[in-house]
Motif scaffolding. Structure first.
Motif, PDB file in Angstrom:
ATOM      1  N   ASN A  99       0.822  -1.214   0.000  1.00  0.00           N
ATOM      2  CA  ASN A  99       0.000   0.000   0.000  1.00  0.00           C
ATOM      3  C   ASN A  99       0.852   1.259   0.000  1.00  0.00           C
ATOM      4  OD1 ASN A  99      -3.182  -0.293   0.401  1.00  0.00           O
ATOM      5  ND2 ASN A  99      -2.153  -2.107   1.207  1.00  0.00           N
ATOM      6  N   ARG A 108       2.032   3.470  -2.899  1.00  0.00           N
ATOM      7  CA  ARG A 108       1.216   4.543  -3.502  1.00  0.00           C
ATOM      8  C   ARG A 108       1.724   5.926  -3.075  1.00  0.00           C
ATOM      9  NH1 ARG A 108      -3.714   2.169  -1.305  1.00  0.00           N
ATOM     10  NH2 ARG A 108      -4.417   4.276  -0.880  1.00  0.00           N
ATOM     11  N   VAL A 157      -2.526   6.511   4.259  1.00  0.00           N
ATOM     12  CA  VAL A 157      -2.570   5.289   3.453  1.00  0.00           C
ATOM     13  C   VAL A 157      -2.563   4.057   4.364  1.00  0.00           C
ATOM     14  CG1 VAL A 157      -1.186   3.864   1.875  1.00  0.00           C
ATOM     15  CG2 VAL A 157      -1.594   6.264   1.340  1.00  0.00           C
TER      16      VAL A 157
END
Ligand code: ADP
Length: 392
Positions: free
Chosen positions: A12, A15, A65
């Protein structure tokens, strides 16, 4: 819902773009080891300290995030600035295999206090190293490192193969105490050859960072550095690896103690009441993580006036012995305050080596025998006979 794993978190975090908004922070190697503890995720992002204010949005983006990953309750993300010259432990390098019970020193809660003896998860041993012991103290300045070094040397001159690992990431002292300079060289890949001094194999953060390099360490980084110094060093065959712990008995020390497969711990204490209370905390700390306390060594303390250099000595003789008896742990011996011990220690000439016939050297050797006896006591893994320890 996918299980919450480090890999998932890193996936993740890809990103999140790095400072130049081109590559992501994971590919740039900016993310420390990721620690997950009951839905809380901890990691830090290594940045150039001069850009800390400017990069705050990067931190919040990464935190957001991470928080958005299903299963995450909290994400605690810090910026850190860490410079490590040359090869060796680095937060930028790929992290070591996950420690058995990760718990960042300054970010997360300590592990459960209610750990019952015998329930601690097994931590993988270090190949070739038969026994790992910690030398710990309740607070700094009680002579823990001096004792650790002379103890290690005592065992070494008694015929054992001994290594010393300086786990005091914040204030490494072994390079100075053993007068070792230089830098450990890589043997293959990330694996470093330990330094050597007076017959000991030695590893310390002090070999890897420039002395004046300011470092801001965060919990996960400390753990990563410790595990790498333990596991990515070619220790070879050792009877004992002595780990000189950072002073204190807080969460940071507890966390470190949990990363190392310890056979036992030796507590160094001065005779004063205050130090004894601290020593008791140290004792409890190791008991909490199911590490046997091999015993207490009493070392004298002193006060050195910063203005006039006058040393006041506070003797409270025998306190540690009584305390050890009360607590039911072995009393391993007492080392009197002695300016020769201090001078030689500070000059990198430990007394066991530089004045082997002195009373102090004899004392350390005797204590080393007692510690070794405690190590091998009830040790079912010790398959070959113990090396022959000869008392002079
Ligand atoms: P710690 O690791 O607990 O912080 P050190 O081993 O660095 O402590 O010792 C602190 C100081 O005390 C050093 O200057 C050391 O030389 C000195 N010292 C330690 N033990 C003794 C002793 N028995 N007699 C005299 N000085 C000592």
């Amino acid at each position: 819902m996918a299980a919450l794993t480090k890999e998932l978190v890193l996936e993740n975090l890809k990103r999140v773009k790095g400072p130049e908004l081109v590559e992501d922070i994971v590919s740039l190697g900016m993310v420390s080891e990721v620690v997950i503890n009951e839905g809380d995720v901890y990691f830090s992002i290594n940045i150039d300290p001069s850009r800390a204010a400017e990069l705050e949005p990067l931190r919040t983006a990464a935190q957001q995030v991470a928080t958005d990953i299903p299963g995450v309750k909290n994400a605690i993300v810090t910026l850190t600035a860490e410079k490590i010259a040359g090869p060796g432990p680095s937060a930028q390098a790929a992290p070591s295999p996950a420690p058995a019970r990760p718990n960042p020193a300054n970010a997360g809660p300590p592990p459960p206090m209610s750990q019952q003896p015998g329930t601690a998860p097994q931590i993988a041993g270090v190949p070739g190293v038969k026994h790992i012991i910690a030398v710990a103290s309740g607070k700094g300045g009680v002579g823990k490192s001096t004792t650790a070094v002379n103890l290690a040397l005592g065992m070494s001159v008694n015929g054992l193969k001994v290594g010393v690992l300086d786990a005091d990431i914040y204030g490494p002292s072994l390079p100075r105490l053993l007068a070792i300079t230089g830098r450990p060289q890589p043997i293959q890949g990330n694996v470093l050859r330990p330094m050597e001094g007076y017959g000991l194999k030695v590893m310390s953060m002090g070999f890897l960072v420039e002395e004046d390099t300011p470092m801001i360490w965060r919990g996960p980084m400390v753990i990563s550095a410790l595990t790498q110094m333990l596991r990515e060093v070619a220790w070879g065959d050792l009877d004992v690896l002595v780990v000189d712990m950072p002073p204190g008995t807080g969460d940071a020390q507890l966390t470190m103690a949990q990363q190392v497969p310890l056979a036992g711990a030796v507590i160094v204490s001065t005779p004063q009441d205050l130090a004894l209370i601290d020593a008791r905390k140290g004792l409890n700390m190791f008991r909490r993580v199911d590490v046997p306390v091999l015993g207490i060594i009493e070392n004298m303390s002193y006060f050195c006036c910063p203005e006039c250099g006058h040393r006041s000595e506070i003797f409270g003789y025998g306190g540690a012995r009584q305390e050890a008896e009360k607590l039911g742990v072995p009393f391993l011996g007492e080392v009197p305050l002695d300016s020769e011990v201090r001078r030689r220690s500070d000059e990198g000439q430990p007394i066991v080596i530089s004045d082997p016939e002195s009373a102090h050297a004899q004392l350390y050797k005797e204590i080393s025998v007692r510690v070794w006896d405690e190590i091998i006591k009830d040790d079912g893994t010790h398959s070959k006979p113990a090396p022959n320890i000869v008392m002079e």
